[in-house]
Design a protein around this motif. Structure first.
Motif, PDB file in Angstrom:
ATOM      1  N   LEU A 166       0.846  -1.189   0.000  1.00 62.64           N
ATOM      2  CA  LEU A 166       0.000   0.000   0.000  1.00 62.64           C
ATOM      3  C   LEU A 166       0.880   1.237   0.000  1.00 62.64           C
ATOM      4  CD1 LEU A 166      -2.714  -1.060   2.621  1.00 62.64           C
ATOM      5  CD2 LEU A 166      -2.599  -1.542   0.167  1.00 62.64           C
ATOM      6  N   GLU A 167       0.431   2.261  -0.743  1.00 69.11           N
ATOM      7  CA  GLU A 167       1.206   3.492  -0.881  1.00 69.11           C
ATOM      8  C   GLU A 167       0.505   4.657  -0.206  1.00 69.11           C
ATOM      9  OE1 GLU A 167       1.858   4.010  -5.045  1.00 69.11           O
ATOM     10  OE2 GLU A 167       3.558   2.598  -5.075  1.00 69.11           O
ATOM     11  N   SER A 168       1.257   5.724  -0.029  1.00 60.78           N
ATOM     12  CA  SER A 168       0.720   6.954   0.561  1.00 60.78           C
ATOM     13  C   SER A 168       1.126   8.139  -0.297  1.00 60.78           C
ATOM     14  CB  SER A 168       1.255   7.145   1.983  1.00 60.78           C
ATOM     15  OG  SER A 168       0.891   8.411   2.493  1.00 60.78           O
ATOM     16  N   THR A 169       0.195   9.077  -0.475  1.00 58.84           N
ATOM     17  CA  THR A 169       0.486  10.334  -1.174  1.00 58.84           C
ATOM     18  C   THR A 169       0.384  11.519  -0.216  1.00 58.84           C
ATOM     19  OG1 THR A 169      -1.834  10.484  -1.869  1.00 58.84           O
ATOM     20  CG2 THR A 169      -0.280   9.461  -3.407  1.00 58.84           C
ATOM     21  N   GLU A 170       0.414  11.240   1.102  1.00 52.68           N
ATOM     22  CA  GLU A 170       0.329  12.330   2.064  1.00 52.68           C
ATOM     23  C   GLU A 170       1.525  13.273   1.955  1.00 52.68           C
ATOM     24  OE1 GLU A 170      -0.222  10.666   5.957  1.00 52.68           O
ATOM     25  OE2 GLU A 170      -2.398  10.498   5.698  1.00 52.68           O
ATOM     26  N   PRO A 222      -1.327   4.667   4.828  1.00 50.57           N
ATOM     27  CA  PRO A 222      -1.700   4.282   3.458  1.00 50.57           C
ATOM     28  C   PRO A 222      -2.907   5.080   2.998  1.00 50.57           C
ATOM     29  CG  PRO A 222      -2.343   2.579   5.021  1.00 50.57           C
ATOM     30  CD  PRO A 222      -1.532   3.564   5.793  1.00 50.57           C
ATOM     31  N   ASP A 223      -2.946   5.368   1.701  1.00 48.98           N
ATOM     32  CA  ASP A 223      -4.089   6.088   1.135  1.00 48.98           C
ATOM     33  C   ASP A 223      -5.360   5.262   1.285  1.00 48.98           C
ATOM     34  OD1 ASP A 223      -2.595   8.252   0.389  1.00 48.98           O
ATOM     35  OD2 ASP A 223      -2.321   7.604  -1.689  1.00 48.98           O
ATOM     36  N   PRO A 224      -6.506   5.917   1.483  1.00 49.36           N
ATOM     37  CA  PRO A 224      -7.769   5.176   1.536  1.00 49.36           C
ATOM     38  C   PRO A 224      -8.076   4.535   0.195  1.00 49.36           C
ATOM     39  CG  PRO A 224      -8.011   7.396   2.435  1.00 49.36           C
ATOM     40  CD  PRO A 224      -6.686   7.349   1.749  1.00 49.36           C
ATOM     41  N   SER A 225      -8.784   3.429   0.232  1.00 51.57           N
ATOM     42  CA  SER A 225      -9.268   2.829  -1.008  1.00 51.57           C
ATOM     43  C   SER A 225     -10.415   3.673  -1.545  1.00 51.57           C
ATOM     44  CB  SER A 225      -9.717   1.391  -0.756  1.00 51.57           C
ATOM     45  OG  SER A 225     -10.560   1.315   0.376  1.00 51.57           O
ATOM     46  N   GLY A 226     -10.721   3.498  -2.830  1.00 58.20           N
ATOM     47  CA  GLY A 226     -11.779   4.300  -3.444  1.00 58.20           C
ATOM     48  C   GLY A 226     -11.302   5.696  -3.792  1.00 58.20           C
ATOM     49  N   THR A 227     -12.269   6.592  -4.011  1.00 59.27           N
ATOM     50  CA  THR A 227     -11.992   7.976  -4.397  1.00 59.27           C
ATOM     51  C   THR A 227     -12.255   8.897  -3.212  1.00 59.27           C
ATOM     52  OG1 THR A 227     -12.543   7.541  -6.704  1.00 59.27           O
ATOM     53  CG2 THR A 227     -12.655   9.828  -5.966  1.00 59.27           C
ATOM     54  N   VAL A 228     -11.283   9.767  -2.895  1.00 58.45           N
ATOM     55  CA  VAL A 228     -11.367  10.647  -1.742  1.00 58.45           C
ATOM     56  C   VAL A 228     -11.328  12.103  -2.211  1.00 58.45           C
ATOM     57  CG1 VAL A 228     -10.307  11.330   0.439  1.00 58.45           C
ATOM     58  CG2 VAL A 228     -10.260   8.936  -0.278  1.00 58.45           C
TER      59      VAL A 228
END
Length: 615
Positions: free
Chosen positions: A99-103, A189-195
């Motif tokens: 899982l990745e993060s774009t924070e 980790p970024d949430p699944s789906g569209t945020v």
């Protein structure tokens, strides 16, 4: 005595009893060792039903004889099984996803999620992430879904900070039966789906036309219509409910549930939109200038993150089944289990090499002798008749043991996976018959005869006659027979040492009763160690051992009309000499008179002349 007596009167003190009892141990807990669809490798797991086996080991698969054997064991009366999953060393792989993060504004890997056990089953796992927590800016939720098995797990309020009380590695690795995780970074980790982006305190104008695309299906709708939707949303939570209702009202593609099952969640001042699907390709995308103005696509991910790369590995070979005593793998993993009475290795019957089969059986027989276990041996599947059985039985001379028993022929049952008739090795069903017989009559009753019916069995691969049975029985081969009305059943109770030339006194019920008595006394007399070795100790040993044996006598385990004729316990100065006492040894001699099965029933009929007066 009371510790303190300060006034005249009556004092009451409770004294512990010096009488100890010897409890009977289990008799029919069966271990199955071999390949399964999933489960921990080389670690014994206890199951009490086939439904539990399905949940823990993946149920039936055409590549595993163990699954069918366990199914037949419980179907014939088995109550408890111990499963040891074995795979060829170095061939199985765990499914995983990163899982990745774009924070931090640039994507970086932050969390590895691995299937807890190797196997293709792990590729059916799906991971969903959201930040709907009391601290949406610092913690997150992790959801694990088994798309094939239906299991679900949720872990809430997780943190990537190793000093936090809900650190993701600590919580998930300790609580999940499906996955294990490894933190790679401190970002979430970024949430699944569209945020979406965070909404301001005052919501923007919502009477806009939106276009949404899930997979390859695109739909358009008006977000807010005063004539149909009533009052406009007052906060982000009401906006989430409005958007979810609008998405679910849109027509789906035939056979799909992506729009109809869509979910919109509000956390903090943001929205998370997830398609109602477990297909990683069903990404929700809002397109057009109005969607950009509302900030509905700050982060776009699949509805779930799929684990990839799981491999079952090659079937275990003889070395894998034999295992290592030092590493406690294969058969040797059973050394860590106390309550195992029967051992089944259903995969061995399919081996083309009799040498490989006997090599594994020799290791299994040695383990059984050391651990007081009874080994159930399946006849090779290549034995297609009586002649091949008589020719092949010589290969088993190396395991001519009173701790092992062989059954022939194989069973014909309907395969639950295909609905077709198929041959199966008999050890699983026979173990179930033994468990049923033990529960109804006791381990001293031979698991054979008209009561030893094989439930669910349609027929046998070889239909034996009385004469053919008479050729195999003296060789120590227990036959499975089919009789009118009764159907398929077990029709033999000899160990592999019970061939006529060997003249062994140990048939199946006698050996199993002896193992039961030995194990019960072994456990029940542990308290004796380090006790003063004198007459008082010997008397307690005689009392407790006699009480245990007398209980078995009353149940019918021994022959004889009185306890004196059925058993004896001797522990005194004759069995334990002064030299033994000096060496710290106490000797207990126990003798039992087991009830032997009536293997040959002879009825003599004589014709008499004249009449009898029976008055």
């Amino acid at each position: 005595m009371p510790t303190h007596m300060g006034y005249p009167g009556v004092y009451i003190e409770e004294l512990p009893s010096s009488v100890r009892t010897i409890a009977s141990v289990t008799t029919s807990v069966t271990a199955f060792v071999g390949r399964t669809r999933r489960g921990p490798l080389n670690r014994p797991v206890r199951v009490t039903s086939f439904a539990e086996f399905e949940r823990r080991f993946g149920g039936l698969t055409s590549r595993s004889a163990v699954g069918y054997a366990v199914h037949q064991f419980f179907g014939n009366g088995g109550a408890v099984a111990v499963i040891v999953r074995v795979a060829k060393a170095g061939t199985g792989e765990e499914a995983c996803v990163t899982l990745e993060s774009t924070e931090g504004h640039s994507a970086c890997p932050v969390l590895e999620v691995h299937a807890k056990e190797p196997g293709l089953w792990g590729s059916g796992l799906r991971i969903a992430v959201d930040q709907d927590t009391p601290s949406p800016d610092r913690t997150f939720n992790l959801h694990v879904l088994d798309a094939r098995g239906g299991a679900r797990e949720s872990f809430t309020g997780l943190s990537m900070d190793s000093g936090h009380g809900r650190f993701v590695e600590t919580v998930v690795n300790a609580g999940s039966a499906l996955v294990r995780v490894r933190a790679l970074d401190e970002d979430r980790p970024d949430p699944s789906g569209t945020v979406s982006k965070p909404f301001a305190a005052e919501l923007p104008a919502l009477g806009v036309e939106l276009k949404v695309k899930i997979g390859d299906v695109e739909r358009a709708f008006t977000l807010f219509e005063p004539d149909h939707d009533g009052e406009p949303p007052a906060d982000v939570t009401e906006l989430a409910l409005l958007l979810e209702r609008k998405l679910r009202s849109l027509p789906d593609a035939p056979g799909r549930h992506a729009f109809a099952g869509a979910e919109v969640t509000a956390f903090g001042r943001r929205l998370q939109v997830v398609a109602g699907s477990l297909d990683p390709d069903d990404v929700v995308r809002f397109v057009g200038e109005c969607a950009n103005d509302l900030g509905l696509e700050a982060s776009v991910n699949p509805p779930v993150f799929a684990l990839r790369g799981g491999k079952d590995g090659d079937p275990p070979g003889p070395r894998d089944l034999m295992g290592s005593e030092a590493r406690k793998t294969g058969l040797q993993a059973l050394r860590d289990v106390d309550d195992v009475n029967l051992l089944s290795l259903p995969e061995l019957s399919a081996y083309e090499s009799a040498e490989d089969m006997v090599t594994v059986l020799c290791a299994a027989e040695q383990l059984c002798r050391e651990r007081r276990i009874f080994l159930l041996v399946d006849a090779p599947s290549a034995w297609g008749g009586v002649d091949s059985a008589r020719a092949g039985i010589g290969a088993f001379d190396a395991v001519r043991s009173d701790h092992a028993v062989l059954y022939f022929p194989h069973l014909q049952l309907t395969d639950p996976l295909t609905g077709r008739l198929r041959a199966f090795p008999p050890s699983g069903a026979v173990a179930g018959v033994m468990a049923r017989t033990d529960a109804e009559r006791g381990a001293w009753k031979a698991p054979a005869g008209t009561e030893a019916r094989l439930a669910g069995v349609r027929s046998l691969t070889v239909r034996l006659t009385d004469r053919e049975n008479g050729l195999l029985n003296p060789l120590g081969v227990n036959c499975l027979r089919t009789f009118p009305v009764v159907g398929p059943l077990v029709w033999g109770a000899r160990t592999l040492a019970g061939a006529d030339p060997l003249d062994s006194e140990w048939d199946v019920p006698v050996r199993r009763l002896a193992l039961h008595v030995e194990e019960s006394l072994h456990r029940g007399l542990q308290w004796v160690v380090f006790e003063p070795n004198d007459e008082q100790l010997w008397q307690q040993i005689r009392l407790e051992a006699s009480a245990y044996l007398n209980d078995l006598f009353r149940q019918g385990a021994f022959k004889g009309g009185t306890p004196r004729e059925a058993y004896f316990v001797k522990c005194d100065k004759d069995t334990t000499t002064e030299a033994d006492i000096e060496r710290g040894v106490v000797n207990v001699v126990v003798g039992i008179a087991p009830v032997r099965p009536a293997e040959f029933v002879v009825v003599k009929i004589q014709q008499m002349a004249g009449q009898f007066d029976l008055s």
